[in-house]
Design an enzyme around this catalytic site. Structure first.
Site, short mmCIF file in Angstrom:
data_model
loop_
_atom_site.label_atom_id
_atom_site.label_comp_id
_atom_site.label_asym_id
_atom_site.label_seq_id
_atom_site.Cartn_x
_atom_site.Cartn_y
_atom_site.Cartn_z
CG ASN A 208 79.29 38.93 25.28
OD1 ASN A 208 79.46 39.97 25.89
ND2 ASN A 208 78.82 37.82 25.86
CG ASP A 276 72.71 33.01 23.64
OD1 ASP A 276 72.05 33.12 24.69
OD2 ASP A 276 72.79 33.93 22.79
CE LYS A 286 97.64 27.04 20.87
NZ LYS A 286 98.94 27.59 20.53
N PRO A 303 72.74 27.12 30.14
CG PRO A 303 73.31 27.07 32.41
CD PRO A 303 73.86 26.79 31.03
CG ASP A 304 67.53 31.91 29.67
OD1 ASP A 304 67.68 32.71 30.62
OD2 ASP A 304 67.07 32.25 28.56
CB ILE A 305 71.16 32.55 34.57
CG1 ILE A 305 72.39 31.80 34.05
CG2 ILE A 305 71.23 32.69 36.08
CD1 ILE A 305 73.68 32.59 34.12
CG PHE A 323 69.46 44.30 30.74
CD1 PHE A 323 69.18 44.18 32.08
CD2 PHE A 323 69.89 45.52 30.24
CE1 PHE A 323 69.32 45.27 32.94
CE2 PHE A 323 70.04 46.60 31.08
CZ PHE A 323 69.76 46.49 32.42
CE LYS A 337 65.38 38.20 24.20
NZ LYS A 337 66.64 38.75 23.75
CE LYS A 341 65.58 35.32 27.89
NZ LYS A 341 66.89 34.71 27.96
#
Ligand code: C5P
Length: 400
Positions: A208, A276, A286, A303-305, A323, A337, A341
């Site tokens: 990203n 994500d 390849k 995983p959502d750290i 964030f 959020k 979270k």
């Protein structure tokens, strides 16, 4: 107090040099020894006699002063101090420092020192805002040079804006912080930063646009307040700050492992733009182009750290900050959020393309906490970082 500390004070040539006379006096009141160095230009603003009288020390002025060399070489002079302070730091001195020039005593000491350097810039607003000066400031920050100010305000030249040297109490507070005596002394803060790269095959990856600039600035600001910082960073565009423990990772899963290994912490700030999704299965070779057939990529969720740490049953850091990069309904989405979270604060920002925030040098954030939404004005990422770090310090101190 600064008992037993020696400050090498380099006074540059600016009208703010008069404040350095008071700075010396206050530093001595705090128990510090001040060894003053005057640049040639500084002598136009303050006299060597008044400087040496206020410091109660010999004033150093000339690189080629053989008596000084016999008594104390410039290398030794630069290292005998606990901290080097440049106040006022003129555009010229900052330029010399950033360029590595050493053509007089002050610039030579700054090149030769092995101690931390704190600068208090003072100059005309146009000079401060000039791209060349800002480039130098960026270089110096990257080199680990500490800054105090400049402040906004009316200047001796009649203009208004950033460029006024910080006031003496602010400089003294910054000196204490630089000497490891800041409000976050003894605190461990974990910061994640940058993007993650999720491999598709050995040569391709999903990424990203995060540059890592905001996370890097936050880590530096926490360090400047005296914290021990563990900086877990994905492959970012900007180099990590000096003086922090850097753990370089590539994928979300590596980031999660590094975060868990870094705990316990007094606060954890999750500024990373974690991917994500990753590939459901790893491809060792390849992926080949095939006539008429497009590859089908199958994703798995990372995983959502942040959520993992915020919801830890035991050993959760007392302050967990996430964030939220949103493109619409920033406050509503970020508030939801925060609840989802389980973190204490969410730093929300609008990353719509037209804001130029993602990858840019400025940020406009809203701090969402239990108390509600606090909208901060648009400012540099360094200022956002300094303000956030100060809030972290205030909160951890209150919780004591
Ligand atoms: O859910 P979303 O990605 O918008 O959440 C953003 C926040 O969660 C950021 O603080 C980010 O660092 C963190 N995060 C994380 N692990 C993930 C995804 C996001 O720590 N897998």
């Amino acid at each position: 107090m600064l008992n037993g500390k020696t400050i090498l004070l380099i006074i540059g040539g600016g009208i703010a040099a008069f404040k350095s006379l008071d700075l010396m006096r206050r530093l001595r009141d705090e128990g510090a020894r001040v060894v003053p160095v005057l640049t040639k230009a500084a002598e136009e603003f303050v006299t060597p006699l008044s400087v040496s009288a206020l410091a109660a020390e010999k004033v150093y002025r000339d690189l080629f002063d053989l008596t000084d060399e016999a008594e104390m070489g410039h290398i030794e002079l630069s290292r005998a101090a606990d901290l080097v302070v440049v106040a006022p730091a003129t555009a010229d001195l900052l330029g010399k420092m950033a360029g590595g020039l050493a053509n007089d005593l002050a610039s030579t000491l700054l090149m030769a020192t092995d101690k931390r350097v704190l600068v208090a810039p003072a100059m005309n607003v146009r000079m401060w805002e000039h791209p060349a000066c800002q480039r130098n400031v960026g270089t110096l920050r990257g080199d680990g040079v500490l800054f105090v100010g400049p402040n906004d305000g009316a200047m001796a030249c009649g203009e208004f804006g950033p460029g006024r040297m910080s006031e003496v109490p602010e400089i003294i507070a910054a000196i204490k912080t630089a000497l490891g005596d800041g409000p976050l002394k003894g605190k461990h803060v974990l910061v994640t930063s940058g993007p993650t790269h999720e491999p598709i095959d050995p040569v391709r990856y999903i990424a990203n646009r995060s540059s890592g600039a905001q996370g890097t600035a936050i880590a530096a600001a926490l360090r400047d307040l005296g914290a021990k910082v563990t900086f877990v960073t994905g492959p970012a565009d900007v180099p990590p700050p000096q003086g922090v423990e850097v753990v370089a990772v590539e994928t979300a899963r590596e980031m999660k492992d590094a975060v868990e290994a870094a705990l316990p912490a007094d606060a954890a700030i999750f500024a990373a733009a974690v991917a994500d999704w990753r590939m459901a299965s790893e491809t060792a070779s390849k992926i080949k182009k095939q006539d008429g057939a497009l590859p089908v990529l199958e994703f798995a969720e990372n995983p959502d750290i942040l959520a993992g740490v915020a919801q830890m049953a035991a050993g959760r850091p007392p302050l967990v900050i996430g964030f939220a990069a949103e493109t619409d309904d920033v406050i509503a989405n970020a508030t939801a959020k925060r609840a989802r979270k389980g973190c204490d604060w969410i730093v929300a920002n609008d990353v719509s393309a037209e804001t130029g925030i993602m990858g840019g040098s400025e940020n406009a954030v809203t701090l969402i906490s239990e108390a509600g939404a606090d909208v901060w004005p648009r400012m540099s990422k360094e200022k956002v970082a300094a303000q956030l770090a100060q809030r972290v310090a205030d909160t951890l101190l209150q919780a004591k």
